[in-house]
Design an enzyme around this catalytic site. Structure first.
Site, PDB file in Angstrom:
ATOM      1  N   HIS A 126       0.838  -1.203   0.000  1.00 19.29           N
ATOM      2  CA  HIS A 126       0.000   0.000   0.000  1.00 19.29           C
ATOM      3  C   HIS A 126       0.874   1.256   0.000  1.00 19.29           C
ATOM      4  O   HIS A 126       0.621   2.205  -0.749  1.00 19.29           O
ATOM      5  CB  HIS A 126      -0.898  -0.048   1.240  1.00 19.29           C
ATOM      6  CG  HIS A 126      -1.733   1.173   1.453  1.00 19.29           C
ATOM      7  ND1 HIS A 126      -3.043   1.263   1.043  1.00 19.29           N
ATOM      8  CD2 HIS A 126      -1.445   2.358   2.057  1.00 19.29           C
ATOM      9  CE1 HIS A 126      -3.531   2.441   1.391  1.00 19.29           C
ATOM     10  NE2 HIS A 126      -2.579   3.124   2.005  1.00 19.29           N
ATOM     11  N   GLU A 127       1.906   1.264   0.837  1.00 17.73           N
ATOM     12  CA  GLU A 127       2.807   2.422   0.908  1.00 17.73           C
ATOM     13  C   GLU A 127       3.567   2.612  -0.401  1.00 17.73           C
ATOM     14  O   GLU A 127       3.738   3.738  -0.868  1.00 17.73           O
ATOM     15  CB  GLU A 127       3.783   2.259   2.070  1.00 17.73           C
ATOM     16  CG  GLU A 127       3.141   2.330   3.438  1.00 17.73           C
ATOM     17  CD  GLU A 127       2.401   3.641   3.657  1.00 17.73           C
ATOM     18  OE1 GLU A 127       2.877   4.698   3.180  1.00 17.73           O
ATOM     19  OE2 GLU A 127       1.349   3.623   4.294  1.00 17.73           O
ATOM     20  N   HIS A 130       1.403   4.382  -2.810  1.00 18.95           N
ATOM     21  CA  HIS A 130       1.351   5.837  -2.652  1.00 18.95           C
ATOM     22  C   HIS A 130       2.531   6.509  -3.357  1.00 18.95           C
ATOM     23  O   HIS A 130       2.376   7.597  -3.936  1.00 18.95           O
ATOM     24  CB  HIS A 130       1.353   6.215  -1.171  1.00 18.95           C
ATOM     25  CG  HIS A 130       0.023   6.113  -0.498  1.00 18.95           C
ATOM     26  ND1 HIS A 130      -1.127   6.644  -1.036  1.00 18.95           N
ATOM     27  CD2 HIS A 130      -0.343   5.546   0.690  1.00 18.95           C
ATOM     28  CE1 HIS A 130      -2.154   6.412  -0.215  1.00 18.95           C
ATOM     29  NE2 HIS A 130      -1.704   5.751   0.827  1.00 18.95           N
ATOM     30  N   GLU A 186      -6.492   6.542  -1.216  1.00 14.27           N
ATOM     31  CA  GLU A 186      -6.372   5.361  -0.371  1.00 14.27           C
ATOM     32  C   GLU A 186      -6.874   4.118  -1.119  1.00 14.27           C
ATOM     33  O   GLU A 186      -6.254   3.057  -1.072  1.00 14.27           O
ATOM     34  CB  GLU A 186      -7.157   5.543   0.927  1.00 14.27           C
ATOM     35  CG  GLU A 186      -6.586   6.599   1.862  1.00 14.27           C
ATOM     36  CD  GLU A 186      -5.264   6.200   2.502  1.00 14.27           C
ATOM     37  OE1 GLU A 186      -4.678   5.161   2.144  1.00 14.27           O
ATOM     38  OE2 GLU A 186      -4.813   6.944   3.390  1.00 14.27           O
TER      39      GLU A 186
END
Length: 247
Positions: A126-127, A130, A186
């Site tokens: 997920h990071e 981003h 997100e």
């Protein structure tokens, strides 16, 4: 991901920092007031990561956390489209993980205590999302504008990073770490993680169960430890739908 053991402190700090950006008014005007070069962004991001490392206790090479993270990072990879990924563990009970646009990725031992290796893989996917999707770069631009959109800063002639002291850099770094992403960002990072894990032949179930654990911590009330919205339970359900449908 922007997770803290103290949920209210995170929500208030991050919401205040980026409220203007998400409303499309104050943030937009700040962004138009200050421009930042790629070189200045890299310099200031590198300094920010360095200052964060200097003010946190980093797990040593023989630490159980470092050994776990080395195994996890090997599975995830250490480069994303030419950007080297640099992983370290901060020894703290806080539950947090974050990434900066230069590939600086930090995981807190409190999160590792809570998660299995597969769940940490999902969180870090997920990071990485981003970073790869440009969300961290946008957060940098907003934080930069909010911090330096003054006449004094404009007089630096595009060399802001070169004239800041360590305290100023650390303050800016904390703004980056506490940046709040929008709902769409997100969701995009969630889906990126799912696709990235699939590509790396890593079990995607850990992404869903990580959200399950976040949902328990936020009481399942709809607020998310990974951002203000959507809620952790909703995000776990969305990942399970993708697992079930194979899409």
């Amino acid at each position: 991901m922007k997770i803290r053991s103290t949920l209210i402190a995170l929500t208030v700090a991050s919401a205040a920092m980026l409220a203007g950006c998400q409303n499309g008014s104050i943030g937009d005007s700040l962004l138009s007031a200050v421009t930042v070069s790629d070189a200045d962004m890299k310099s200031l991001t590198d300094q920010s990561c360095k200052e964060m490392d200097a003010t946190n206790k980093i797990a040593g090479k023989n630490s159980k956390y470092t050994k776990r993270l080395n195994k996890i990072s090997k599975a995830l990879g250490n480069n994303i489209n030419g950007t080297p990924l640099n992983y370290k563990v901060y020894l703290t009970d806080d539950i947090n993980a974050w990434a900066m646009a230069n590939g600086c990725i930090r995981v807190y031992s409190g999160l590792m205590d809570l998660m299995t290796d597969n769940e940490v893989e999902g969180v870090l996917g997920h990071e990485i999302g981003h970073v790869e999707l440009g969300h961290t770069k946008k957060a940098f631009q907003v934080a930069y504008a909010a911090e330096f959109a003054t006449q004094a800063a404009l007089q630096y002639g595009g060399k802001t990073a070169a004239v800041l002291n360590d305290t100023q850099v650390l303050g800016f770094a904390n703004q980056l770490v506490n940046a709040q992403f929008s709902q769409s960002q997100e969701s995009e990072a969630d889906n990126y993680s799912f696709d990235y894990l699939t590509k790396k032949k890593i079990n995607t179930a850990g992404l869903a169960t990580a959200f399950d654990k976040f949902a328990k911590l936020d009481g399942g009330a709809g607020s998310s430890l990974l951002g203000s919205h959507p809620g952790s339970k909703e995000r776990a359900d969305a990942i399970r739908t993708r697992i079930a449908t194979g899409k």
